[in-house]
Design a protein around this motif. Structure first.
Motif, PDB file in Angstrom:
ATOM      1  N   ALA A  12       0.791  -1.122   0.083  1.00 47.74           N
ATOM      2  CA  ALA A  12      -0.156  -0.071   0.036  1.00 47.74           C
ATOM      3  C   ALA A  12       0.864   1.291  -0.182  1.00 47.74           C
ATOM      4  O   ALA A  12       0.575   2.067  -0.866  1.00 47.74           O
ATOM      5  CB  ALA A  12      -0.979   0.152   1.298  1.00 47.74           C
ATOM      6  N   SER A  13       1.969   1.241   0.644  1.00 50.60           N
ATOM      7  CA  SER A  13       2.859   2.541   0.768  1.00 50.60           C
ATOM      8  C   SER A  13       3.658   2.532  -0.410  1.00 50.60           C
ATOM      9  O   SER A  13       4.027   3.769  -0.878  1.00 50.60           O
ATOM     10  CB  SER A  13       3.769   2.273   2.017  1.00 50.60           C
ATOM     11  N   LYS A  47       2.232   1.599  -3.350  1.00 54.82           N
ATOM     12  CA  LYS A  47       1.469   2.287  -4.251  1.00 54.82           C
ATOM     13  C   LYS A  47       1.217   3.798  -4.126  1.00 54.82           C
ATOM     14  O   LYS A  47       1.179   4.636  -5.096  1.00 54.82           O
ATOM     15  CB  LYS A  47      -0.142   1.613  -4.087  1.00 54.82           C
ATOM     16  N   LYS A  48       1.148   4.167  -2.758  1.00 53.05           N
ATOM     17  CA  LYS A  48       1.061   5.641  -2.772  1.00 53.05           C
ATOM     18  C   LYS A  48       2.024   6.459  -3.124  1.00 53.05           C
ATOM     19  O   LYS A  48       2.047   7.609  -3.351  1.00 53.05           O
ATOM     20  CB  LYS A  48       0.725   5.533  -1.025  1.00 53.05           C
ATOM     21  N   LYS A  86       3.769   5.897  -5.615  1.00 54.87           N
ATOM     22  CA  LYS A  86       3.662   5.569  -7.116  1.00 54.87           C
ATOM     23  C   LYS A  86       4.992   4.504  -7.565  1.00 54.87           C
ATOM     24  O   LYS A  86       5.254   4.776  -8.744  1.00 54.87           O
ATOM     25  CB  LYS A  86       3.647   6.846  -7.802  1.00 54.87           C
TER      26      LYS A  86
END
Length: 384
Positions: free
Chosen positions: A371-372, A374-375, A377
Motif C-alpha cells: 500500500a505504501s 502504491k501511495k 507511485k
C-alpha cells in the motif's frame, strides 16, 4: 511530454498511414500477434506509458449481412451522433457497434420492435429484471446479426439503429516505442482475436481490422492518449522492475528504448512470459540485444508450454524472491502490464508473498508495504 492538449482526439482523430503491419508470432504458435507502426504528424507527442487509440471499422461483410437482414439498401440517409447526415451503410461501418451484443442493445431492440415482430414475447421476457442471468447467457458470444436473425422485424426505420446500438468506440493499445528513437511514428503490438461461437466465425473489432484489413500504406484514424498513472520514475537512477507477459511487453519496450536513448543509469529487470520460446518470443532480438549491451540488468523469461509443467512469470518471481525484495528495498519501482483477469492477480499474490518473506512478516505487513508502494507511485499497473 508537452502539457499542451493534443490537437487530435477520439472525436477528431489524425488520419495516419500504416508504416509496418507485421506478423511476429512464428509457425506453431497458437496466437496471431502483430507489430504495428503508424506514422504521426510532426508535433504529435507521447511519453512511454501512453496509449494509442485506433478507430476501427466493422467488417464490410458483416455490414452487408446486417443490411440484408434488415431489408435496407444502405443508401438510406441517417443522422449520426453529431446530427451529421450520412448513409446507413457508412453508419453501420464506422459509427455503430454491430459486434459484441450487449444486454442494453437487446432491451432497446425489444422496446422499438412493433407488436407484430415474430418472437417478441420471448424477446421481451429476456429484458425482465428477474431474467438478467438468462439475458447474459443469451448475449455471450453473440453479435447484433444473431439478434436480428433470431428475432427479425424489430427495426422498421434506419434511424432506430442509433437508439438500439452503442457507439463504435476506439480501442486503446499500449505504446511500444519511445519517440526518442522513432520520432514521428508510434509502435504497438496487437494480438488478433479470432473465435467461433454459435456456429459463426467471429473476430475482435479492432484486432480483426488490423489482422485482415489494414495493409501497409493504408490509412487509419488514430489519436494519442496520455496515461499519467504509468510513468518511469523521475529520478533516472531508480531501479525498475517490469512484468509484462504477452502483449503486456509493449510499454516496457518503450521504457527500455527511452532509458537507453537518454542514458538513464537505473537498473532494469524484465520478466516476460509467453507460450513457446520458438514461436512466441515477442521482440526477442530487441530484448536480447538490450540484455547483451547492459540496458537490461536482469532478464527472466517464462515459456509456459516448453516443459511438462506450466511455468509463468509469477513462478520466476518466486524463484528470485530474495533478489526481488532486495531491489524493492533499494527503492525500485515495479510495473505490471497485461491481462487483468488472472495474470495481474497472480503477480500481485507472488509479490505479496515475496514481501512477507523479505520482512519476515505477516500477510498484513506485506499488504501495508505494498500500500505504501502504491501511495508513492512505486507500484503501477496497466491491465486490461
Amino acid at each position: 511530454m508537452s502539457t499542451e492538449p493534443q490537437k487530435y482526439t477520439r472525436n477528431n482523430p489524425y488520419i495516419s498511414r500504416m508504416l509496418v503491419n507485421m506478423l511476429v508470432t512464428g509457425p506453431g504458435s497458437e496466437k496471431e500477434t502483430r507489430h504495428i507502426e503508424l506514422e504521426l504528424e510532426p508535433g504529435m507527442q507521447y511519453t512511454p506509458g501512453d496509449a494509442v487509440g485506433i478507430v476501427p471499422e466493422n467488417r464490410p461483410s458483416e455490414v452487408v449481412e446486417v443490411l440484408e437482414k434488415l431489408h435496407f439498401k444502405g443508401d438510406e440517409r441517417v443522422l449520426d451522433h453529431y446530427k451529421v447526415q450520412i448513409s446507413l451503410e457508412e453508419a453501420l461501418r464506422t459509427r455503430l457497434a454491430i459486434g459484441k451484443l450487449t444486454r442494453s442493445a437487446v432491451n432497446a431492440y425489444a422496446k422499438v420492435a412493433p407488436e407484430s415482430a415474430p418472437g417478441l414475447a420471448a424477446l421481451k421476457s429476456l429484458t425482465l429484471p428477474d431474467n438478467r442471468s438468462l439475458a447474459e447467457k443469451y448475449v455471450w458470444g453473440r453479435e447484433f446479426i444473431d439478434l436480428i436473425t433470431e428475432y427479425p422485424g424489430g427495426i422498421t426505420q434506419p434511424q432506430q439503429l442509433f437508439t438500439v446500438l452503442a457507439r463504435l468506440t476506439p480501442r486503446m493499445y499500449s505504446i511500444a516505442s519511445s519517440q526518442s528513437l522513432v520520432e514521428d511514428a508510434v509502435h504497438t503490438i496487437v494480438r488478433v482475436v479470432r473465435y467461433t461461437a454459435h456456429n459463426r466465425d467471429r473476430q475482435g473489432l479492432c484486432s480483426g481490422h488490423l489482422g485482415d484489413r489494414a495493409p501497409e500504406g493504408c490509412t487509419m484514424p488514430i489519436f494519442l492518449h496520455s496515461n499519467n498513472n504509468f510513468r518511469l520514475p523521475e529520478n533516472t537512477d531508480t531501479p525498475v522492475i517490469m512484468i509484462g507477459p504477452g502483449t503486456g511487453i509493449a510499454p516496457f519496450r518503450a521504457f527500455l528504448q527511452h532509458r537507453k536513448a537518454h542514458g538513464h543509469k537505473g537498473d532494469n529487470w524484465l520478466f516476460f512470459g509467453e507460450q513457446r520460446r520458438a514461436s512466441d518470443f515477442l521482440y526477442r532480438e530487441d530484448l536480447e540485444g538490450m540484455f547483451k549491451d547492459g540496458v537490461l540488468t536482469r532478464f527472466d523469461t517464462a515459456f509456459s508450454r516448453d516443459q511438462a509443467h506450466k511455468v509463468y512469470v509469477q513462478d520466476r518471481m518466486r524463484e528470485n524472491e530474495a533478489e526481488l525484495y532486495r531491489w524493492l528495498e533499494r527503492g525500485a519501482h515495479l510495473y505490471v502490464c497485461g491481462d487483468a483477469n488472472r495474470m495481474a492477480k497472480d503477480v500481485e499474490t507472488a509479490l505479496l508473498e515475496t514481501i512477507a518473506k523479505g520482512l519476515n512478516g505477516t500477510p498484513e505487513a506485506a499488504q501495508e508495504y505494498l500500500a505504501s508502494m502504491k501511495k508513492a507511485k512505486r507500484y503501477q499497473t496497466d491491465v486490461y
